[in-house]
Write an enzyme that holds these catalytic residues in place. Structure first.
Site, PDB file in Angstrom:
ATOM      1  N   THR A  72      -3.590   1.099   5.406  1.00  0.00           N
ATOM      2  CA  THR A  72      -3.350  -0.264   4.897  1.00  0.00           C
ATOM      3  C   THR A  72      -3.268  -1.231   6.074  1.00  0.00           C
ATOM      4  O   THR A  72      -3.923  -2.285   6.082  1.00  0.00           O
ATOM      5  CB  THR A  72      -2.038  -0.304   4.074  1.00  0.00           C
ATOM      6  N   GLN A 179     -10.700   8.298   3.121  1.00  0.00           N
ATOM      7  CA  GLN A 179     -10.959   9.504   2.327  1.00  0.00           C
ATOM      8  C   GLN A 179     -12.110  10.337   2.901  1.00  0.00           C
ATOM      9  O   GLN A 179     -12.493  11.342   2.297  1.00  0.00           O
ATOM     10  CB  GLN A 179     -11.274   9.123   0.866  1.00  0.00           C
ATOM     11  N   SER A 199      -6.001   7.166   7.799  1.00  0.00           N
ATOM     12  CA  SER A 199      -4.574   7.426   7.672  1.00  0.00           C
ATOM     13  C   SER A 199      -4.262   8.901   7.883  1.00  0.00           C
ATOM     14  O   SER A 199      -5.038   9.756   7.457  1.00  0.00           O
ATOM     15  CB  SER A 199      -4.168   7.047   6.237  1.00  0.00           C
ATOM     16  N   GLY A 200      -3.103   9.202   8.492  1.00  0.00           N
ATOM     17  CA  GLY A 200      -2.749  10.587   8.785  1.00  0.00           C
ATOM     18  C   GLY A 200      -2.461  11.446   7.567  1.00  0.00           C
ATOM     19  O   GLY A 200      -2.794  12.631   7.532  1.00  0.00           O
ATOM     20  N   HIS A 201      -1.860  10.824   6.535  1.00  0.00           N
ATOM     21  CA  HIS A 201      -1.366  11.671   5.437  1.00  0.00           C
ATOM     22  C   HIS A 201      -2.436  12.108   4.447  1.00  0.00           C
ATOM     23  O   HIS A 201      -2.138  12.778   3.463  1.00  0.00           O
ATOM     24  CB  HIS A 201      -0.205  10.963   4.707  1.00  0.00           C
ATOM     25  N   CYS A 323      -2.023   4.757  -5.639  1.00  0.00           N
ATOM     26  CA  CYS A 323      -1.617   3.423  -5.192  1.00  0.00           C
ATOM     27  C   CYS A 323      -1.711   2.414  -6.330  1.00  0.00           C
ATOM     28  O   CYS A 323      -1.166   1.339  -6.247  1.00  0.00           O
ATOM     29  CB  CYS A 323      -2.502   2.958  -4.038  1.00  0.00           C
TER      30      CYS A 323
HETATM   31  N1  PMP Z   1      -7.851   3.223   1.736  1.00  0.00           N
HETATM   32  C1  PMP Z   1      -8.083   4.255   0.923  1.00  0.00           C
HETATM   33  C2  PMP Z   1      -9.476   4.565   0.520  1.00  0.00           C
HETATM   34  C3  PMP Z   1      -7.021   5.025   0.445  1.00  0.00           C
HETATM   35  O1  PMP Z   1      -7.250   6.055  -0.367  1.00  0.00           O
HETATM   36  C4  PMP Z   1      -5.702   4.688   0.839  1.00  0.00           C
HETATM   37  C5  PMP Z   1      -4.511   5.474   0.336  1.00  0.00           C
HETATM   38  N2  PMP Z   1      -4.487   5.594  -1.050  1.00  0.00           N
HETATM   39  C6  PMP Z   1      -5.523   3.606   1.718  1.00  0.00           C
HETATM   40  C7  PMP Z   1      -6.622   2.895   2.140  1.00  0.00           C
HETATM   41  C8  PMP Z   1      -4.167   3.201   2.196  1.00  0.00           C
HETATM   42  O2  PMP Z   1      -3.633   4.174   3.017  1.00  0.00           O
HETATM   43  P1  PMP Z   1      -2.090   4.141   3.446  1.00  0.00           P
HETATM   44  O3  PMP Z   1      -1.326   4.216   2.164  1.00  0.00           O
HETATM   45  O4  PMP Z   1      -1.911   5.361   4.276  1.00  0.00           O
HETATM   46  O5  PMP Z   1      -1.846   2.896   4.162  1.00  0.00           O
END
Ligand code: PMP
Length: 372
Positions: A72, A179, A199-201, A323
């Site tokens: 994000t 992704q 993103s790491g997670h 999300c």
């Molecule tokens: N972009 C995509 C395509 C995502 O799948 C996500 C997480 N759902 C995000 C951005 C945001 O990632 P984060 O919640 O780690 O900031």
């Protein structure tokens, strides 16, 4: 009670190897990486080593990696930071209606600041048509943001083709690769992408850490969105979270070695799951030939997604994306693919990962078909 996790696109468990690597940075190596003493230097060295591993996963130089709190923040930094610095080139941005909200809402914010944004509609199979994209380009187009793999459908966009078009025209190209990084082949030396977020997670690393790739040749800049101590070349101030960064680095190092094997495993999982559901009436959203195998978006003919969540409590799967599940609004991604509200309400997202076993797939199939 047995519980099977099928929501890897929302987040992944942290790989035990990653946890092991992180632990000493809580206990012993806790120095501030900006400190001049030995403990600080130790933390700084660990960060630079992780930066190298993060870069390697996408074939980038360590110096092209900026650590953020997640995708994000990386998306916000890329779009707002580039828009702010390059606005003299033009104030037009192009993106896709199926992007993550961290891109779409950032674009809406930029519209308030006087930028013009074109939100393109993908084809019914989720893919952006190159002709439609080319037709949307304007003389004042300064930035294009197009995600690599969609988080709800798994649809893979041809970012290489798009990036080649933008680079020929001197337009900046950003991709949200949250992704796709570590999951499908991605090489920034082959694709002229300027900015790339992840993103790491989503890759078996910790939450709260991510990265923005910022191309060095030709050099791309972004205006800082957080000001303070001047860390990360002044682009992203704030004390670097050594343990998180070390975790992200290890997650990337592991995926560099195991990505191809993981992709194969995911393909087997998807095939088995779809075969097992043959007695049920459903449709897969997105062109399955052009989808990342770890994500499946399925619309059932007769079942409401929320009823399934209620009844199949032993399974963890998504409705739309995690999300977006704050409300009852139909998914903007599915709507952009032309699904009616009623079809969106009948749609679930199943996503597989490194720790998904074929036995778990059998269990999930039994759960779904027992209701059939
Ligand atoms: N972009 C995509 C395509 C995502 O799948 C996500 C997480 N759902 C995000 C951005 C945001 O990632 P984060 O919640 O780690 O900031």
């Amino acid at each position: 009670m047995r519980y099977v996790y099928l929501d890897y696109a929302a987040t992944t468990p942290v790989d035990p190897r990653v946890i092991e690597k992180m632990l000493p940075f809580f206990r012993e190596h806790y120095g501030n990486p900006s400190s001049v003493h030995a403990l600080g230097k130790m933390a700084k060295d660990a960060i630079e080593s992780a930066r190298y591993d993060v870069g390697q996963l996408i074939h980038a130089e360590a110096s092209e990696v900026i650590f953020t709190s997640g995708a994000t923040e990386a998306n916000n930094l890329a779009l707002k930071g580039a828009a702010s610095l390059y606005q003299s080139k033009g104030k037009h941005i192009i993106t896709l209606k199926t992007e993550h909200l961290s891109v779409l809402d950032t674009c809406r914010e930029l519209e308030k600041q006087g930028f013009a944004v074109t939100y393109l509609t993908p084809e019914k199979n989720g893919i952006l048509s190159i002709e439609k994209f080319e037709a949307a380009l304007r003389k004042d187009t300064m930035l294009v943001s197009l995600m690599h793999v969609n988080n709800e459908t798994g649809v893979i966009q041809d970012i290489e083709k798009i990036a080649n078009i933008t680079s020929q025209r001197g337009i900046l190209f950003h991709t949200d690769a949250t992704q796709s990084v570590g999951k499908i082949a991605l090489d920034v030396t082959k694709i002229p992408v300027d900015l790339l977020s992840f993103s790491g997670h989503k890759i078996y690393g910790p939450k709260g850490i991510g990265a923005l790739y910022l191309r060095r040749k030709p050099r791309v800049h972004v205006a800082a969105q957080l000001h303070g101590g001047g860390q990360e070349r002044g682009i992203r101030s704030g004390t670097l979270p050594t343990h998180q960064i070390v975790g992200l680095g290890e997650a990337c190092r592991i995926l560099k070695n195991e990505r191809a094997e993981l992709e194969q495993h995911l393909q087997i999982c998807r095939e088995k799951f779809l075969k097992g559901l043959h007695s049920i009436s459903f449709k897969v959203n997105g062109d399955i030939e052009k989808c990342f195998p770890g994500i499946l978006s399925i619309s059932f003919e007769h079942w409401k997604a929320r009823d399934l969540v209620e009844r199949l409590k032993t399974l963890a799967f998504g409705i739309g994306s995690a999300c977006l599940s704050k409300g009852t609004e139909p998914s903007h991604v599915l709507k952009a693919l032309g699904l009616a509200d009623s079809q969106c309400a009948n749609t679930i997202r199943v996503s597989f990962g490194r720790f998904t076993t074929l036995d778990e797939i059998d269990f999930a199939i039994d759960q779904f078909t027992a209701r059939g």
